[in-house]
Design a protein around this motif. Structure first.
Motif, PDB file in Angstrom:
ATOM      1  N   SER A   1       0.821  -1.207   0.000  1.00  0.00           N
ATOM      2  CA  SER A   1       0.000   0.000   0.000  1.00  0.00           C
ATOM      3  C   SER A   1       0.855   1.257   0.000  1.00  0.00           C
ATOM      4  N   VAL A   2       0.340   2.260  -0.670  1.00  0.00           N
ATOM      5  CA  VAL A   2       1.034   3.540  -0.798  1.00  0.00           C
ATOM      6  C   VAL A   2       0.079   4.613  -0.281  1.00  0.00           C
ATOM      7  N   SER A   3       0.546   5.371   0.705  1.00  0.00           N
ATOM      8  CA  SER A   3      -0.316   6.343   1.374  1.00  0.00           C
ATOM      9  C   SER A   3      -0.533   7.596   0.531  1.00  0.00           C
ATOM     10  N   SER A   4      -1.748   8.140   0.651  1.00  0.00           N
ATOM     11  CA  SER A   4      -2.075   9.368  -0.084  1.00  0.00           C
ATOM     12  C   SER A   4      -1.388  10.589   0.534  1.00  0.00           C
ATOM     13  N   LYS A   5      -0.687  10.391   1.655  1.00  0.00           N
ATOM     14  CA  LYS A   5      -0.013  11.538   2.280  1.00  0.00           C
ATOM     15  C   LYS A   5       1.285  11.901   1.566  1.00  0.00           C
ATOM     16  N   TRP A   6       1.737  11.008   0.707  1.00  0.00           N
ATOM     17  CA  TRP A   6       2.988  11.269  -0.020  1.00  0.00           C
ATOM     18  C   TRP A   6       2.792  12.467  -0.950  1.00  0.00           C
ATOM     19  N   GLN A   7       3.665  13.441  -0.847  1.00  0.00           N
ATOM     20  CA  GLN A   7       3.526  14.653  -1.664  1.00  0.00           C
ATOM     21  C   GLN A   7       4.484  14.652  -2.847  1.00  0.00           C
ATOM     22  N   ASP A   8       4.104  15.363  -3.863  1.00  0.00           N
ATOM     23  CA  ASP A   8       5.000  15.534  -5.001  1.00  0.00           C
ATOM     24  C   ASP A   8       5.888  16.758  -4.764  1.00  0.00           C
ATOM     25  N   THR A   9       6.703  17.091  -5.750  1.00  0.00           N
ATOM     26  CA  THR A   9       7.660  18.193  -5.559  1.00  0.00           C
ATOM     27  C   THR A   9       6.963  19.554  -5.456  1.00  0.00           C
ATOM     28  N   ARG A  10       5.662  19.607  -5.831  1.00  0.00           N
ATOM     29  CA  ARG A  10       4.922  20.865  -5.688  1.00  0.00           C
ATOM     30  C   ARG A  10       4.259  20.963  -4.323  1.00  0.00           C
ATOM     31  N   GLY A  11       4.375  19.882  -3.530  1.00  0.00           N
ATOM     32  CA  GLY A  11       3.747  19.875  -2.215  1.00  0.00           C
ATOM     33  C   GLY A  11       2.326  19.339  -2.243  1.00  0.00           C
ATOM     34  N   LEU A  12       1.911  18.767  -3.375  1.00  0.00           N
ATOM     35  CA  LEU A  12       0.549  18.217  -3.482  1.00  0.00           C
ATOM     36  C   LEU A  12       0.551  16.726  -3.157  1.00  0.00           C
ATOM     37  N   PRO A  13      -0.437  16.268  -2.350  1.00  0.00           N
ATOM     38  CA  PRO A  13      -0.478  14.844  -1.995  1.00  0.00           C
ATOM     39  C   PRO A  13      -1.042  14.000  -3.131  1.00  0.00           C
ATOM     40  N   LEU A  14      -0.797  12.706  -3.075  1.00  0.00           N
ATOM     41  CA  LEU A  14      -1.367  11.788  -4.071  1.00  0.00           C
ATOM     42  C   LEU A  14      -2.893  11.888  -4.034  1.00  0.00           C
ATOM     43  N   ALA A  15      -3.518  11.728  -5.176  1.00  0.00           N
ATOM     44  CA  ALA A  15      -4.969  11.865  -5.278  1.00  0.00           C
ATOM     45  C   ALA A  15      -5.695  10.857  -4.395  1.00  0.00           C
ATOM     46  N   GLN A  16      -5.086   9.706  -4.184  1.00  0.00           N
ATOM     47  CA  GLN A  16      -5.710   8.671  -3.353  1.00  0.00           C
ATOM     48  C   GLN A  16      -4.647   7.715  -2.830  1.00  0.00           C
ATOM     49  N   SER A  17      -5.032   6.893  -1.850  1.00  0.00           N
ATOM     50  CA  SER A  17      -4.124   5.833  -1.401  1.00  0.00           C
ATOM     51  C   SER A  17      -4.260   4.665  -2.371  1.00  0.00           C
ATOM     52  N   TYR A  18      -3.226   3.852  -2.447  1.00  0.00           N
ATOM     53  CA  TYR A  18      -3.251   2.736  -3.378  1.00  0.00           C
ATOM     54  C   TYR A  18      -2.975   1.435  -2.639  1.00  0.00           C
ATOM     55  N   ALA A  19      -3.618   0.374  -3.072  1.00  0.00           N
ATOM     56  CA  ALA A  19      -3.356  -0.942  -2.491  1.00  0.00           C
ATOM     57  C   ALA A  19      -3.283  -1.944  -3.627  1.00  0.00           C
ATOM     58  N   ARG A  20      -2.281  -2.761  -3.609  1.00  0.00           N
ATOM     59  CA  ARG A  20      -2.104  -3.752  -4.676  1.00  0.00           C
ATOM     60  C   ARG A  20      -1.843  -5.104  -4.018  1.00  0.00           C
ATOM     61  N   GLN A  21      -2.722  -6.048  -4.315  1.00  0.00           N
ATOM     62  CA  GLN A  21      -2.588  -7.358  -3.686  1.00  0.00           C
ATOM     63  C   GLN A  21      -1.793  -8.306  -4.570  1.00  0.00           C
ATOM     64  N   PHE A  22      -1.037  -9.190  -3.934  1.00  0.00           N
ATOM     65  CA  PHE A  22      -0.348 -10.236  -4.703  1.00  0.00           C
ATOM     66  C   PHE A  22      -0.181 -11.484  -3.845  1.00  0.00           C
ATOM     67  N   SER A  23       0.039 -12.602  -4.508  1.00  0.00           N
ATOM     68  CA  SER A  23       0.267 -13.842  -3.754  1.00  0.00           C
ATOM     69  C   SER A  23       1.687 -14.310  -4.042  1.00  0.00           C
ATOM     70  N   VAL A  24       2.227 -15.078  -3.116  1.00  0.00           N
ATOM     71  CA  VAL A  24       3.633 -15.467  -3.236  1.00  0.00           C
ATOM     72  C   VAL A  24       3.761 -16.949  -3.556  1.00  0.00           C
ATOM     73  N   ILE A  25       4.590 -17.212  -4.574  1.00  0.00           N
ATOM     74  CA  ILE A  25       4.840 -18.595  -5.000  1.00  0.00           C
ATOM     75  C   ILE A  25       6.298 -18.959  -4.693  1.00  0.00           C
ATOM     76  N   SER A  26       6.749 -20.097  -5.200  1.00  0.00           N
ATOM     77  CA  SER A  26       8.095 -20.603  -4.866  1.00  0.00           C
ATOM     78  C   SER A  26       9.215 -19.643  -5.234  1.00  0.00           C
ATOM     79  N   ARG A  27      10.336 -19.864  -4.594  1.00  0.00           N
ATOM     80  CA  ARG A  27      11.566 -19.137  -4.855  1.00  0.00           C
ATOM     81  C   ARG A  27      11.997 -19.352  -6.309  1.00  0.00           C
ATOM     82  N   ASP A  28      12.488 -18.326  -6.959  1.00  0.00           N
ATOM     83  CA  ASP A  28      13.015 -18.459  -8.321  1.00  0.00           C
ATOM     84  C   ASP A  28      14.537 -18.438  -8.241  1.00  0.00           C
ATOM     85  N   SER A  29      15.158 -19.591  -8.491  1.00  0.00           N
ATOM     86  CA  SER A  29      16.618 -19.675  -8.410  1.00  0.00           C
ATOM     87  C   SER A  29      17.221 -20.072  -9.743  1.00  0.00           C
TER      88      SER A  29
END
Lengths: 363, 365
Positions: free
Chosen positions: A217-245
């Motif tokens: 997840s990425v919080s909407s409190k993060w600001q850009d170089t102009r001092g403006l926050p992200l338009a919204q918070s983001y959440a991205r789900q994923f599942s974990v599989i075996s190690r890749d070696s």
């Protein structure tokens, strides 16, 4: 000759409403804008005093309203009948500054806040796959605007099964790894925890565990170089599989070949998702004389398919894909070596710069 | 008008004088006003030359500060709430600035600070007593070297922008060589370059791949986070610390162009921690390594112990291992630099959130 005017009448408030303009003027003192930043202020000399230029400079200063004790570092230049004050860093959005002459405030100037109708957005998170290996090494975040640097650790979190925040999962790097435009950030999962047998790996274990679900997840409190926050918070789900070696191997890739005389695409089906950004710079198509064929690449199928469209029609004969050895999969294994090599079983590794995957174009 | 004329004459005379003393060559001509896009790292070289690592333009600038007046007895420096004072001097709020690096000019003992504004603007400041001043960078002469210039690294995206960015993690100068450690934003690899200074048109640049062995079983490449140089048992070494805490020694003799050098891991400094800054102090016949960390207190290691530790860490260890080190009572140290061999400048974040600059000496080192 210019006379020193009635100072109280010169105290006015400048407010710039349109941030896109180059030089906004309300009254006599104006803000000079460059690339959407309040880069300088311009003060008519007539509003100051009848004095030699050097004396003017010594008597003029700009202070932050809330910190009226210190004068702001910057450069003064006389251009025509104006004194231009350029601070070392642009004036900050939303703050008010005092213009001081002979230790007296002659004006106040407020730098307008940035336009909130144009908030920054998180455009994409790479890799885009839902299933990711246990030893995933990095994540890229792509934003619509340049973001504030050095603060990613505050705003990016990884949750296990949507509830527990996993501590110390990302590598705290300073400086952070941004692209030149400051729109793409590379975030490493702590390699100390991924590398087998290092103390962090032994004590805290691998950050990701096979079979579990995670939310980045990425919080909407993060600001850009102009001092403006992200338009919204983001959440991205994923599942974990075996190690890749296993290192990526162009020999295993399946090629859908176009016919000679056409500009049909060459489709490269990799057998796994590879690093989105490295894919863009490590692969080229060459003819039988090893000359690069001009054309464009596009990446699809969750970074597991590469499509090449040539500018000129394909010619009959031998061709090859040339792949730079530093191309990596999602676990940081490149063409020459796996991310953490067991030297007791694989004592040596190749040191190739490029790998070739030949193919033939037929009529 | 007369005054302008005088300046013009002085400038022209200066130009001739300069041209006579430093013959311009292809890459060695000193230009005026480096266009620094970002500052990631600062380090002093000889004769008041300040190396400025600019990650954004993948360039190291060697800026002639002209600050060469010797100060053999520097006074201790203390500035409480230095971050707030810098913010006020820049006309902004403290949340908008980051102190990126700090370097003390070994000649004048003047403190140089690299600060970044939230909009990305880099600032170079000096601190003299209580006075914060901006370095007039645009008036200073410089030479520069562009990193990432190997053919394979010239990759551009479809808009012609370079894809591979190397962030400069640390800089150091020793015996005519500028050492630069870097992090790639796409590969977890180590980039370490040793570049002769003064920069020449021929870049005799060594790009090294550095590996460290964890317990003799797994070998991985890792980027150097911070480094220093030291003489141990009469031999010169690069002492490097990694993003995952090991302290590794490399013989400087082996760092030759194109070499693939394996380091000797002499300590693991503890888990969940990253090194931030390292310096070498010499006191009498002994010299010490001091290292600031993200989580752990400042560690102090006697180089004698490093010299005596002949092995490399090969056995799995719990906690910390290898060469013994002392944990100094200093935590949350953001930057360290040497004022002289008995005084160390410490930029520290206090528990109440204040950032103070102070001088550590014999009583607390």
């Amino acid at each position: 000759m210019i006379r020193l005017g009635n100072l109280p009448s010169l105290i006015f408030f400048v407010l710039c409403l349109f941030s896109s303009c180059v030089e906004n003027k309300t009254g006599e003192i104006s803000i000079i804008w460059k690339d959407d930043r309040a880069n300088a202020i311009s003060v008519p000399i007539s509003s100051l005093a009848e004095l030699p230029i050097d004396s003017l400079r010594n008597l003029f200063e700009v202070r932050l309203e809330t910190r009226n004790t210190s004068s702001i570092l910057g450069e003064q230049n006389i251009v025509g009948n104006k004194l231009i004050f350029e601070p070392v860093i642009p004036f900050s959005r939303g703050l008010t500054y005092q213009i001081i002459f002979r230790n007296m405030q002659i004006a106040k100037i407020k730098i307008p806040p940035a336009d909130t109708n144009n908030l920054p957005a998180l455009i994409k998170i790479y890799p885009t796959r839902y299933e990711l290996p246990e030893n995933l090494i990095k994540v890229y975040l792509e934003f619509s605007h340049p973001m504030r640097e050095g603060e990613s650790q505050k705003y990016i979190t990884l949750l296990s099964n949507q509830k527990d925040t996993i501590a110390d999962v990302f590598l705290n790097l300073q400086p952070e790894l941004w692209n030149e435009q400051r729109t793409i950030l590379t975030v490493w999962l702590d390699p100390g925890r991924i590398k087998r047998d290092l103390i962090p790996n032994e004590q805290m274990g691998n950050p990701l565990k096979k079979g579990e679900l995670y939310t980045l997840s990425v919080s909407s409190k993060w600001q850009d170089t102009r001092g403006l926050p992200l338009a919204q918070s983001y959440a991205r789900q994923f599942s974990v599989i075996s190690r890749d070696s296993i290192s990526p191997d162009p020999k295993r890739w399946i090629l859908d070949l176009p016919g000679a005389g056409t500009t049909h695409p060459l489709v490269i089906n990799m057998d796994e998702s590879l690093d989105y950004f490295l894919l863009q710079e490590t692969i080229r198509v060459v003819d039988e004389n090893k000359k690069s064929i001009p054309g464009s690449f596009s990446i699809s199928a969750e970074e597991s398919k590469l499509i090449f469209i040539p500018i000129n029609p394909w010619s009959v004969g031998g061709h090859a894909l040339q792949v730079a050895s530093y191309l990596e999969d999602l676990a940081g294994n490149n063409l020459n070596r796996v991310f953490d090599r067991d030297i007791t079983t694989t004592p040596s590794m190749p040191d190739e710069r490029n790998y070739e995957r030949p193919f033939v174009i037929k009529r | 008008m007369k005054k302008t004329y005088f300046y013009l004459v002085a400038a022209v005379a200066g130009l001739f004088l300069f041209a006579a003393t430093t013959p311009p060559s292809e890459n060695n001509s000193m230009l005026v006003g480096p266009e620094i896009k970002s500052i990631s790292s600062l380090s002093f070289g000889p004769d008041g030359i300040l190396f400025v690592g600019d990650s954004k333009s993948a360039t190291v600038f060697a800026v002639n500060t002209k600050d060469i007046k010797q100060n053999k007895k520097p006074a201790a420096v203390e500035m409480k709430n230095i971050d707030q004072k810098i913010a006020a001097a820049l006309g902004t709020e403290v949340t908008n600035i980051t102190i990126v690096d700090m370097a003390v000019n070994p000649l004048s003992k003047k403190i140089y600070l690299a600060v970044q504004n939230s909009d990305g603007t880099p600032v170079l400041l000096t601190l003299t007593g209580d006075k914060i001043e901006a370095v007039p960078v645009k008036d200073l002469r410089y030479t520069s070297v562009v990193l990432n210039n190997a053919p394979a690294e010239d990759a551009k995206d479809h808009r012609g922008r370079p894809l591979r960015i190397s962030s400069i993690s640390d800089l150091g100068y020793m015996d005519g060589k500028l050492m630069v450690s870097g992090l790639s934003n796409h590969e977890f690899s180590s980039s370490f370059k040793s570049i002769p200074y003064p920069f020449t048109s021929k870049q005799d640049e060594s790009t090294l791949e550095i590996y460290h062995a964890a317990h003799g079983k797994y070998e991985t490449s890792a980027p150097i986070r911070t480094f220093t140089t030291a003489e141990i048992n009469g031999k010169k070494y690069l002492v490097a610390s990694y993003t995952c805490t090991p302290l590794v020694l490399f013989s400087l003799d082996e760092l030759k162009p194109g070499a693939h050098v394996k380091g000797r891991t002499v300590a693991e400094m503890g888990s969940g921690n990253s090194p931030i800054d390292m310096i070498t102090l010499t006191a009498g016949n002994e010299s010490f390594l001091m290292m600031a960390n993200t989580k752990h207190p400042v560690a102090k290691v006697n180089y004698k112990n490093i010299g005596a530790f002949e092995g490399t860490l090969t056995e799995p260890v719990k906690g910390t291992a290898g060469v013994n080190f002392t944990a100094l009572p200093m935590t949350n140290v953001l930057q360290l630099d040497k004022l002289d061999n008995t005084q160390v400048l410490v930029l520290q974040k206090k528990t109440n959130g204040d950032v103070d600059l102070w001088t550590a000496n014999d009583t607390n080192l």
